[in-house]
Scaffold this active site. Sequence first.
Site, PDB file in Angstrom:
ATOM      1  N   HIS A  44      35.811  23.088  26.779  1.00 30.55           N
ATOM      2  CA  HIS A  44      37.210  23.394  26.509  1.00 30.55           C
ATOM      3  C   HIS A  44      38.058  22.129  26.369  1.00 30.55           C
ATOM      4  O   HIS A  44      39.282  22.217  26.267  1.00 30.55           O
ATOM      5  CB  HIS A  44      37.775  24.283  27.617  1.00 30.55           C
ATOM      6  CG  HIS A  44      37.248  25.678  27.557  1.00 30.55           C
ATOM      7  ND1 HIS A  44      35.941  25.988  27.843  1.00 30.55           N
ATOM      8  CD2 HIS A  44      37.841  26.851  27.207  1.00 30.55           C
ATOM      9  CE1 HIS A  44      35.758  27.295  27.689  1.00 30.55           C
ATOM     10  NE2 HIS A  44      36.884  27.834  27.292  1.00 30.55           N
ATOM     11  N   TRP A 226      27.985  45.529  37.718  1.00 28.55           N
ATOM     12  CA  TRP A 226      29.061  46.507  37.573  1.00 28.55           C
ATOM     13  C   TRP A 226      30.347  46.042  38.249  1.00 28.55           C
ATOM     14  O   TRP A 226      31.438  46.438  37.854  1.00 28.55           O
ATOM     15  CB  TRP A 226      28.634  47.860  38.147  1.00 28.55           C
ATOM     16  CG  TRP A 226      28.070  47.795  39.531  1.00 28.55           C
ATOM     17  CD1 TRP A 226      28.759  47.881  40.707  1.00 28.55           C
ATOM     18  CD2 TRP A 226      26.703  47.610  39.884  1.00 28.55           C
ATOM     19  NE1 TRP A 226      27.917  47.763  41.770  1.00 28.55           N
ATOM     20  CE2 TRP A 226      26.634  47.610  41.300  1.00 28.55           C
ATOM     21  CE3 TRP A 226      25.517  47.454  39.157  1.00 28.55           C
ATOM     22  CZ2 TRP A 226      25.435  47.439  41.994  1.00 28.55           C
ATOM     23  CZ3 TRP A 226      24.323  47.289  39.851  1.00 28.55           C
ATOM     24  CH2 TRP A 226      24.293  47.284  41.248  1.00 28.55           C
ATOM     25  N   LYS A 227      30.228  45.180  39.252  1.00 29.76           N
ATOM     26  CA  LYS A 227      31.437  44.693  39.935  1.00 29.76           C
ATOM     27  C   LYS A 227      32.257  43.793  39.009  1.00 29.76           C
ATOM     28  O   LYS A 227      33.478  43.910  38.924  1.00 29.76           O
ATOM     29  CB  LYS A 227      31.050  43.953  41.214  1.00 29.76           C
ATOM     30  CG  LYS A 227      30.372  44.841  42.249  1.00 29.76           C
ATOM     31  CD  LYS A 227      29.997  44.061  43.490  1.00 29.76           C
ATOM     32  CE  LYS A 227      29.292  44.961  44.508  1.00 29.76           C
ATOM     33  NZ  LYS A 227      28.903  44.227  45.729  1.00 29.76           N
ATOM     34  N   GLY A 305      35.466  23.278  43.357  1.00 28.11           N
ATOM     35  CA  GLY A 305      36.307  22.133  43.057  1.00 28.11           C
ATOM     36  C   GLY A 305      35.707  20.810  43.476  1.00 28.11           C
ATOM     37  O   GLY A 305      36.100  19.751  42.981  1.00 28.11           O
TER      38      GLY A 305
END
Length: 333
Positions: A44, A226-227, A305
């Site tokens: 990005h 599915w969560k 992080g």
Amino acid sequence: MRISFDIMYQEFLRILLKKGFSKDRAELCAKLFAETSLDGVYSHGLNRFPRFVSLIDKGIVDVNAEPIKLDTIGFIERWDGNLGPGNLNAYASMERAIELAKENGMGCVTLKNNNHWMRGGSYGWLAAESGCIGICWTNTLPNMPPWGSSNAKIGNNPLILAVPRPNGEHVVLDIAMSQFSYGQLSNYELNGNMLPVDGGFDTKGKLSKDPKEIQETKRPLPIGYWKGSGLSLMLDLIAMTLSGGRSTLAIGELEAEYSVSQLFMAFDISKLPEQHLMYQSIENTIQDLQNAEPAEDGTSVRYPGEGTLKTRKANLKNGIPVEASIWEEVLNM
């Protein structure tokens, strides 16, 4: 091939000024792109920059458009991004949420009609560096099947959570609702590597580590199966409802991914009582996590992080790794 942060920033700045950005907006936009690559999110940063420029050329990104406030509802402000540069709009939205938090303890800004915000983690780091807990997310075009389907109906809707630390080594989680973001899939393919774990389904409907086939089928795995599928839907519905913007379904009806809906929240920790005890609890939790015995020799347990901070330090010292062909493309712009 490695390029210094300053050289990358200056090249981005040169191109953005050429595309009609004002000086201050070009400087911030270039900084956000360069910092993204500096922190190791190459998909990005540099790798995304040519695509960003192409959207400017197509008229999808309006370099002069700025967000406009539409409504104030209690602690919530609703803004329209007017299809301006996505990272500038998102940065301004988190800045405004922080301002509201400094005034009231918390602030919430919703944003509709924005372009891709690039690295969502940038706005989590912004909140943490301002001494705030930050939460933000965006919806996307349909690029992931809901659990139990093979048709892309939901977005991989990135979610960012940030907690500040006095030492500046903030805890920042930046995740897509897919096991691997499309940017990461592209990086693995670009480097000729397979994924470390199954990341989606191949053309035969089988679980696969092949990033190229997963991109072709548009069947990445949702995190937690599915969560993650359910969480993606809820993030989409909340962002769309509170902002008054487009849903993932509506974004999918456009010719490209734009006019997305986003939400930014900030909580000012300085407003809370007994801050020293709170910060000590944060440090105790982080230290306890880091003291966990690694499952494999030669590895360590990291908090969200921590890897970003190490990568940032290394890239500042040694230069930012770049794909030569993409860097050459930028130089020729």
